[in-house]
Structure formats: structure tokens, C-alpha cells
Scaffold this active site. Structure first.
Site, PDB file in Angstrom:
ATOM      1  N   ALA A  86      14.247 -18.871 -23.603  1.00 20.51           N
ATOM      2  CA  ALA A  86      15.619 -18.540 -24.004  1.00 20.51           C
ATOM      3  C   ALA A  86      15.650 -17.212 -24.741  1.00 20.51           C
ATOM      4  CB  ALA A  86      16.167 -19.646 -24.903  1.00 20.51           C
ATOM      5  N   GLY A 129      12.455 -22.308 -21.769  1.00 20.67           N
ATOM      6  CA  GLY A 129      13.487 -22.379 -20.737  1.00 20.67           C
ATOM      7  C   GLY A 129      13.020 -21.832 -19.399  1.00 20.67           C
ATOM      8  N   GLU A 132      11.244 -24.641 -17.833  1.00 20.95           N
ATOM      9  CA  GLU A 132      12.241 -25.616 -17.382  1.00 20.95           C
ATOM     10  C   GLU A 132      12.951 -25.147 -16.122  1.00 20.95           C
ATOM     11  OE1 GLU A 132      14.476 -27.749 -20.603  1.00 20.95           O
ATOM     12  OE2 GLU A 132      13.552 -26.151 -21.802  1.00 20.95           O
ATOM     13  N   GLU A 152       8.099 -24.443 -28.028  1.00 21.12           N
ATOM     14  CA  GLU A 152       9.026 -24.977 -29.042  1.00 21.12           C
ATOM     15  C   GLU A 152       8.554 -26.308 -29.618  1.00 21.12           C
ATOM     16  OE1 GLU A 152      11.157 -25.735 -25.006  1.00 21.12           O
ATOM     17  OE2 GLU A 152       9.618 -24.418 -25.805  1.00 21.12           O
TER      18      GLU A 152
END
Length: 162
Positions: A86, A129, A132, A152
């Protein structure tokens, strides 16, 4: 993706490069089964996933998914980073309540719900992210330098999209 028309590809995108590729085997374009190539293009930020990048990605993927001349989509990044996660600088400006109410990850499901197969071509970092996003694709093809991770979790935070 915030009201963009999905009837045709834009002439250019701010955060992705888009190509429609066809083999040069002598068949007409109607007979060909092309590939929609989407390259994440924020090299200075290691392809960090900002709102603008995701808007561009979803728009291009949706248009290519509806294109009868395209048989599958490939999402890739650079040699250094598929996507480094992110965009923390962008996210840090949001209050929790704003992020929660806007359901900032709702549009991510659009990538997983495309009808055509989506291949993540990963070389370099696919973190947070970015990891993901790769996992949302139907298949991952990883290069020798691909590195997947969810950093994270070291902060006691679950991955953003679950």
C-alpha cells in the site's frame, strides 16, 4: 472505481501501462486470442498501490475482460517490484473512521471477479497489498527474484484485504 466509463481503454493511464498483444501467426484479429498486458507503473514508489493506481488497474482490467479479442490478462510490475504494498504516505493522511466508512478495499474484489483468467507475472517484491493483489489473480508466475511477504504482521496488523 469512482465513476469511470468501462466501455473502452483510455488513451493513457497515470499509473499503469496497457497493451493488447496478439501473436503474429497470420490469422485475422477476429480469429486471434490476445493477451491484455497491464504493467503497474509507479517505479519511484516501487509500484505502491495508491488509489489512482488501483482505479487505473480496475478500469483497464474491466475493459480488457469485456474485450472478445482478449483471452486472458497478465498483471506485472518491474524487475525490482511487482508492487511493494500500500501507499503508506497516502494512507497516513486518512483517519481510521474515514478509511472504514469508505470501505477502501471494496474495489479490490473487482479484480478477483473478472471472468477471464488473470495471471500475476511477479519479479521483485510483492509485499503486503502487492502480495494480496498477486494472490487475487488466478495464477502466479514468479521469476527468480520474486519475493512475497506480509511485513505488516510484524506490527501486529492483519493484511488489509483480509
Amino acid at each position: 472505481h469512482r465513476g469511470l466509463s468501462t466501455t473502452s481503454l483510455k488513451d493513457s493511464y497515470d499509473h499503469v501501462l496497457v497493451e493488447r498483444r496478439f501473436s503474429d501467426d497470420g490469422h485475422s484479429q477476429e480469429e486471434k486470442c490476445g493477451v491484455g498486458l497491464i504493467t503497474l507503473n509507479r517505479p519511484k514508489a516501487l509500484n505502491a498501490l495508491c488509489d489512482g493506481l488501483f482505479d487505473d488497474l480496475i478500469h483497464a482490467a474491466t475493459v480488457l475482460d469485456e474485450d472478445d479479442a482478449i483471452g486472458c490478462l497478465v498483471v506485472t510490475g518491474s524487475q525490482k517490484a511487482f508492487a511493494a504494498g500500500a501507499d503508506i504516505a497516502e494512507m497516513s493522511k486518512r483517519e481510521f473512521s474515514m478509511a472504514y466508512k469508505s470501505n477502501m478495499f471494496a474495489d479490490w474484489a473487482k479484480m478477483a471477479n473478472l471472468k477471464k483468467p488473470v495471471i500475476a507475472a511477479v519479479n521483485g517484491f510483492a509485499l503486503g497489498g502487492g502480495c494480496e493483489l498477486a494472490m487475487q489473480c488466478d495464477m502466479i508466475v514468479a521469476g527468480d527474484k520474486a519475493k512475497f511477504g506480509q511485513p505488516e504482521i510484524n506490527l501486529g496488523v492483519i493484511p488489509g484485504a483480509g
